[in-house]
Design a protein around this motif. Sequence first.
Motif, short mmCIF file in Angstrom:
data_model
loop_
_atom_site.label_atom_id
_atom_site.label_comp_id
_atom_site.label_asym_id
_atom_site.label_seq_id
_atom_site.Cartn_x
_atom_site.Cartn_y
_atom_site.Cartn_z
N LYS A 1 0.85 -1.21 0.00
CA LYS A 1 0.00 0.00 0.00
C LYS A 1 0.87 1.25 0.00
N THR B 1 -10.46 8.12 -0.01
CA THR B 1 -10.68 7.67 1.37
C THR B 1 -10.11 6.26 1.54
N GLY B 2 -9.52 6.01 2.70
CA GLY B 2 -9.02 4.66 2.96
C GLY B 2 -7.55 4.66 3.35
N SER B 3 -7.07 3.48 3.69
CA SER B 3 -5.72 3.34 4.25
C SER B 3 -4.63 3.49 3.19
N THR B 4 -4.92 3.14 1.95
CA THR B 4 -3.87 3.23 0.92
C THR B 4 -3.62 4.68 0.53
N ASP C 1 -7.33 7.68 -5.43
CA ASP C 1 -8.25 6.99 -4.53
C ASP C 1 -7.94 5.50 -4.51
N ALA D 1 -9.39 1.34 -3.83
CA ALA D 1 -10.50 0.51 -4.33
C ALA D 1 -10.49 -0.81 -3.55
N ASP D 2 -11.62 -1.48 -3.56
CA ASP D 2 -11.71 -2.78 -2.90
C ASP D 2 -11.39 -3.91 -3.87
N GLY E 1 -16.10 1.59 -1.77
CA GLY E 1 -17.17 1.84 -0.80
C GLY E 1 -17.02 1.12 0.52
N ARG E 2 -15.90 0.40 0.68
CA ARG E 2 -15.71 -0.24 2.00
C ARG E 2 -15.74 0.83 3.09
N ALA F 1 -17.55 3.52 2.95
CA ALA F 1 -18.88 4.18 2.88
C ALA F 1 -18.75 5.61 2.34
N LYS G 1 -5.82 -6.65 -4.48
CA LYS G 1 -7.15 -6.16 -4.88
C LYS G 1 -7.45 -6.49 -6.35
O1 DER Z 1 -14.13 3.13 0.55
C1 DER Z 1 -13.41 3.24 -0.46
O2 DER Z 1 -13.86 3.33 -1.62
C2 DER Z 1 -11.93 3.14 -0.26
O3 DER Z 1 -11.27 3.72 -1.35
C3 DER Z 1 -11.60 1.68 -0.11
O4 DER Z 1 -12.26 0.98 -1.09
C4 DER Z 1 -10.12 1.41 -0.20
O5 DER Z 1 -9.69 1.38 1.09
P1 DER Z 1 -8.26 0.77 1.49
O6 DER Z 1 -7.25 1.58 0.68
O7 DER Z 1 -8.17 1.01 2.95
O8 DER Z 1 -8.28 -0.67 1.11
#
Ligand code: DER
Length: 226
Positions: free
Chosen positions: A7, A28-31, A84, A86-87, A98-99, A101, A124
């Motif tokens: 990541k 949004t998210g950890s990556t 961004d 993605a899952d 959308g993990r 939200a 992923k």
């Molecule tokens: O919620 C989202 O769409 C985030 O981008 C998510 O899908 C990715 O989050 P991660 O980088 O923590 O796996």
Amino acid sequence: ENIVNSKKNAGNYAADLVIDGNIVGLGTGSTVLYTMERLSYRIKEEGLMIKGVPTSYQTAVRARNLGIPLTTLDDFPKIDIAIDGADEVDSDFNLIKGRGAAQTRERCVAAAAKQFIVVVDESKLTKKLSAVVPVEVIPFALAVLCDKVKSLGGNAIVREGVKKDGPVITDNGQIEVDCDFGEIDNPESLETELNNIPGVLSCGIFTEFKEKTVVIAGNATGIEIL
Ligand code: DER
């Protein structure tokens, strides 16, 4: 350990695609947090001049803490680059997101961007999308959505809070429903079906940004640009 490095490798690489003067969509998210940390470093060390459009309350708080100047789509309805996570990503660059939200504002920002950079760890990547599809809906239309998902052969579960009783409330004040369809044969048509259900704000299938998408897949030792 490898996932963290993957990541970080993807997130850092994406941050280095940003140039002075860019208006940057911050996912949004950890990556994408690694991307933001690298942008923060570049702002401090290189004097990088950018403004970020955050896709969630969490990202806005993180960006402020990292010293990334923020702006809005009101000021910049068109932006240069959106970064961004993605899952799931399939070989045609169809995404499930959308993990976190946050997919409704993520979609707005991705649509406004000239270039869409998706940062993922390589786990992923998949041949066929099969992850759960998050759908943001107004509570008024919840039963309608659940019925439609069932008629499409899926299973809909309202996303419940962990440290809050009752459903997760999104940044838009609505609820998120996780819809499990198993393997998805036609992501484009399922995306349209779900997005067109009255009361749905947006679903987490993103198929319309392929032409402007670059996928940065991180692994333990580096990245692969798809
Ligand atoms: O919620 C989202 O769409 C985030 O981008 C998510 O899908 C990715 O989050 P991660 O980088 O923590 O796996």
